[in-house]
Design a protein around this motif. Structure first.
Motif, PDB file in Angstrom:
ATOM      1  N   ALA A   1       0.822  -1.211   0.000  1.00 29.06           N
ATOM      2  CA  ALA A   1       0.000   0.000   0.000  1.00 29.06           C
ATOM      3  C   ALA A   1       0.854   1.257   0.000  1.00 29.06           C
ATOM      4  O   ALA A   1       0.521   2.255  -0.642  1.00 29.06           O
ATOM      5  N   MET A   2       1.979   1.232   0.727  1.00 30.86           N
ATOM      6  CA  MET A   2       2.880   2.382   0.734  1.00 30.86           C
ATOM      7  C   MET A   2       3.499   2.592  -0.640  1.00 30.86           C
ATOM      8  O   MET A   2       3.640   3.722  -1.115  1.00 30.86           O
ATOM      9  N   ILE A   3       3.884   1.487  -1.314  1.00 30.69           N
ATOM     10  CA  ILE A   3       4.515   1.591  -2.635  1.00 30.69           C
ATOM     11  C   ILE A   3       3.569   2.254  -3.623  1.00 30.69           C
ATOM     12  O   ILE A   3       3.972   3.100  -4.425  1.00 30.69           O
ATOM     13  N   VAL A   4       2.305   1.890  -3.562  1.00 30.76           N
ATOM     14  CA  VAL A   4       1.329   2.426  -4.508  1.00 30.76           C
ATOM     15  C   VAL A   4       0.717   3.723  -3.995  1.00 30.76           C
ATOM     16  O   VAL A   4       0.509   4.673  -4.743  1.00 30.76           O
ATOM     17  N   GLY A   5       0.433   3.764  -2.682  1.00 24.59           N
ATOM     18  CA  GLY A   5      -0.323   4.882  -2.130  1.00 24.59           C
ATOM     19  C   GLY A   5       0.446   6.171  -2.013  1.00 24.59           C
ATOM     20  O   GLY A   5      -0.091   7.246  -2.298  1.00 24.59           O
ATOM     21  N   VAL A   6       1.708   6.112  -1.589  1.00 24.13           N
ATOM     22  CA  VAL A   6       2.466   7.347  -1.371  1.00 24.13           C
ATOM     23  C   VAL A   6       2.632   8.160  -2.650  1.00 24.13           C
ATOM     24  O   VAL A   6       2.402   9.376  -2.648  1.00 24.13           O
ATOM     25  N   PRO A   7       3.019   7.564  -3.782  1.00 21.26           N
ATOM     26  CA  PRO A   7       3.089   8.380  -5.007  1.00 21.26           C
ATOM     27  C   PRO A   7       1.750   8.979  -5.408  1.00 21.26           C
ATOM     28  O   PRO A   7       1.690  10.127  -5.856  1.00 21.26           O
ATOM     29  N   ILE A   8       0.665   8.206  -5.243  1.00 22.98           N
ATOM     30  CA  ILE A   8      -0.647   8.726  -5.612  1.00 22.98           C
ATOM     31  C   ILE A   8      -1.027   9.903  -4.718  1.00 22.98           C
ATOM     32  O   ILE A   8      -1.519  10.939  -5.190  1.00 22.98           O
ATOM     33  N   ILE A   9      -0.787   9.768  -3.404  1.00 25.18           N
ATOM     34  CA  ILE A   9      -1.115  10.842  -2.481  1.00 25.18           C
ATOM     35  C   ILE A   9      -0.281  12.080  -2.780  1.00 25.18           C
ATOM     36  O   ILE A   9      -0.790  13.209  -2.806  1.00 25.18           O
ATOM     37  N   GLN A  10       1.003  11.899  -3.019  1.00 24.93           N
ATOM     38  CA  GLN A  10       1.858  13.048  -3.302  1.00 24.93           C
ATOM     39  C   GLN A  10       1.445  13.745  -4.594  1.00 24.93           C
ATOM     40  O   GLN A  10       1.436  14.985  -4.662  1.00 24.93           O
ATOM     41  N   LEU A  11       1.100  12.971  -5.621  1.00 24.23           N
ATOM     42  CA  LEU A  11       0.651  13.578  -6.866  1.00 24.23           C
ATOM     43  C   LEU A  11      -0.633  14.371  -6.660  1.00 24.23           C
ATOM     44  O   LEU A  11      -0.789  15.482  -7.177  1.00 24.23           O
ATOM     45  N   ALA A  12      -1.566  13.779  -5.898  1.00 23.93           N
ATOM     46  CA  ALA A  12      -2.836  14.464  -5.665  1.00 23.93           C
ATOM     47  C   ALA A  12      -2.640  15.731  -4.846  1.00 23.93           C
ATOM     48  O   ALA A  12      -3.214  16.776  -5.150  1.00 23.93           O
ATOM     49  N   LEU A  13      -1.810  15.636  -3.798  1.00 19.75           N
ATOM     50  CA  LEU A  13      -1.624  16.785  -2.918  1.00 19.75           C
ATOM     51  C   LEU A  13      -0.875  17.907  -3.615  1.00 19.75           C
ATOM     52  O   LEU A  13      -1.306  19.065  -3.617  1.00 19.75           O
ATOM     53  N   PHE A  14       0.268  17.582  -4.208  1.00 15.88           N
ATOM     54  CA  PHE A  14       1.068  18.620  -4.832  1.00 15.88           C
ATOM     55  C   PHE A  14       0.478  19.095  -6.153  1.00 15.88           C
ATOM     56  O   PHE A  14       0.668  20.246  -6.548  1.00 15.88           O
ATOM     57  N   GLY A  15      -0.236  18.219  -6.838  1.00 11.08           N
ATOM     58  CA  GLY A  15      -0.787  18.596  -8.126  1.00 11.08           C
ATOM     59  C   GLY A  15      -2.094  19.362  -8.042  1.00 11.08           C
ATOM     60  O   GLY A  15      -2.349  20.251  -8.851  1.00 11.08           O
ATOM     61  N   PHE A  16      -2.936  19.028  -7.055  1.00 11.61           N
ATOM     62  CA  PHE A  16      -4.263  19.623  -6.989  1.00 11.61           C
ATOM     63  C   PHE A  16      -4.509  20.427  -5.709  1.00 11.61           C
ATOM     64  O   PHE A  16      -5.100  21.505  -5.757  1.00 11.61           O
ATOM     65  N   ALA A  17      -4.074  19.894  -4.565  1.00  7.99           N
ATOM     66  CA  ALA A  17      -4.454  20.504  -3.295  1.00  7.99           C
ATOM     67  C   ALA A  17      -3.595  21.705  -2.929  1.00  7.99           C
ATOM     68  O   ALA A  17      -4.067  22.638  -2.282  1.00  7.99           O
ATOM     69  N   ILE A  18      -2.321  21.704  -3.315  1.00  8.70           N
ATOM     70  CA  ILE A  18      -1.416  22.770  -2.899  1.00  8.70           C
ATOM     71  C   ILE A  18      -1.571  23.969  -3.826  1.00  8.70           C
ATOM     72  O   ILE A  18      -1.441  23.850  -5.040  1.00  8.70           O
ATOM     73  N   ASN A  19      -1.839  25.114  -3.227  1.00  9.81           N
ATOM     74  CA  ASN A  19      -2.067  26.330  -4.000  1.00  9.81           C
ATOM     75  C   ASN A  19      -1.479  27.501  -3.235  1.00  9.81           C
ATOM     76  O   ASN A  19      -1.942  27.841  -2.146  1.00  9.81           O
ATOM     77  N   THR A  20      -0.445  28.115  -3.782  1.00 12.48           N
ATOM     78  CA  THR A  20       0.190  29.252  -3.113  1.00 12.48           C
ATOM     79  C   THR A  20      -0.445  30.588  -3.507  1.00 12.48           C
ATOM     80  O   THR A  20       0.002  31.634  -3.045  1.00 12.48           O
ATOM     81  N   ASP A  21      -1.464  30.551  -4.356  1.00 11.58           N
ATOM     82  CA  ASP A  21      -2.219  31.759  -4.715  1.00 11.58           C
ATOM     83  C   ASP A  21      -3.685  31.516  -4.374  1.00 11.58           C
ATOM     84  O   ASP A  21      -4.526  31.319  -5.254  1.00 11.58           O
TER      85      ASP A  21
END
Length: 387
Positions: A38-58
């Motif tokens: 789950a870590m092998i698959v889940g961590v990249p997916i979570i990081q992509l979702a968080l940094f790609g969609f959730a993180i917004n500096t504006d």
């Protein structure tokens, strides 16, 4: 004189079949270790979702309140211009200045626009009146871009409403201006926002990690059988393992508070007792998370993996690194489940705003509910390990 017999070592040539057997064995172990998979698959997916969609500096669509003492065409046009800028969402019509300050202190709104009672009269007289915008500047990153956009909203309102006989008011200087008050952190010092947030991040990392290995350590050392043989209830084991770490948490809080006060010069507007009270609740929540993960894990390695899996969303979705209001709705829903989100609001509200318990309560009760729910989960899974 004795001679030691030496056994000649046999050197085998490299065998591709033996090597492939080792490779297959490792793949089988990975397949059986579901947490690692789950870590092998889940961590990249979570990081992509968080940094790609959730993180917004504006951040945009920030919650704002309005105090309208002069309901005129000019004030309505400026409020509409704020909405159209996409930086401000008018979510509250506030009755007076006291209600506006209370909404800012509790974090219900990020900005409060005050339209004075004589605004339109002074505008028509050519006296260049001012609108007041008060901002919760505890997080400079969350407010700076929106505040910088405010002066540009004046001219469209002037061009739209000050026409015909009133065109004389549209001279070189703007017919009115916007005065900005940055509350709680007027100089926009980043350390005032980061250092209090670090308290929650450090407590989350250390408390969850230390207790996340508590039960799995007992199991791997072989002492779990002795513990299960004693007439001790699961709730007694869990709470007994938590209490010693509470004192460790208080030591960490004291170190961070001392550094915040004398190294980073963070203002202490609120009471120290309130800080320790909020910290006690937050420490209990994190220790309960650690014990729950420890009950679910089958080994210390799995306990560490689950700790990392829990820590990553906390640091990214709690408003510590990036403005909470700038995240999409789905990310805010996840962030509103995490106790670190509320603790950041608590500690910043106490230190920078001087909030009392009435203002802190909206962030206190979610942490308490989270702790009780996780404690019930930990007890339930601990009972399963008794079988």
């Amino acid at each position: 004189m004795s001679t030691r017999a030496t056994v000649p070592t046999r050197r085998f040539p490299f065998s591709l079949s033996r090597w492939w057997s080792i490779v297959l064995k490792e793949f089988l172990q990975l397949r059986r270790d579901r947490v690692t998979f789950a870590m092998i698959v889940g961590v990249p997916i979570i990081q992509l979702a968080l940094f790609g969609f959730a993180i917004n500096t504006d951040p945009k669509h920030l919650p704002s309140g309005v105090i309208v003492a002069d309901d005129s065409v000019f004030s309505r046009s400026f409020i509409a211009a704020m909405r159209n800028s996409t930086y401000f969402d008018i979510v509250r019509i506030l009755p007076n200045e006291e209600a506006g300050r209370r909404a800012l202190a509790r974090g219900d709104v990020q900005f409060v626009l005050t339209i004075p009672a004589d605004f339109s009269r002074r505008l028509l007289r050519g006296e260049r009146p001012s609108l007041l915008v008060e901002a919760d500047a505890t997080d400079p990153l969350a407010t700076s871009t929106a505040l910088n956009a405010l002066p540009a909203l004046v001219q469209p309102v002037v061009d739209k409403d000050i026409t015909g006989p009133l065109a004389r008011l549209n001279g070189r200087a703007a017919a009115f201006d916007v005065e900005v008050h940055r509350l709680y952190n007027p100089e926009g010092i980043t350390q005032y926002n980061v250092v209090p947030g670090l308290m929650g991040v450090i407590l989350t990392m250390t408390m969850v990690m230390m207790t996340g290995l508590a039960i799995t350590r007992e199991r791997e050392r072989g002492t779990m059988e002795n513990l299960l043989a004693t007439p001790v209830l699961p709730i007694e084991v869990i709470t007994g393992k938590i209490v010693p770490y509470v004192f460790i948490g208080f030591i960490q809080v004291s170190i961070i508070l001392a550094a915040a006060r004398w190294v980073f010069h963070v203002p202490f507007v609120g009471g120290v007792l309130a800080i320790y009270g909020a910290s006690l609740l937050f420490i209990a929540a994190n220790l309960t998370v650690g014990i729950t993960l420890s009950s679910l894990a089958q080994s210390q390695l799995q306990g560490m993996q689950l700790t990392v899996f829990y820590f990553l969303p906390n640091i990214l979705l709690s408003g510590f690194m990036f403005p909470f209001a700038g995240m999409p709705a789905w990310a805010q829903i996840i962030g509103n489940v995490l106790p670190l989100t509320y603790f950041n609001r608590l500690v910043r509200g106490i230190l920078l705003k001087g909030n009392g318990w009435a203002d802190l309560w909206p962030s206190v009760w979610p942490i308490a509910v989270f702790t009780l729910v996780l404690m019930a989960v930990a007890v339930r899974f601990y009972r399963r390990t008794l079988d």
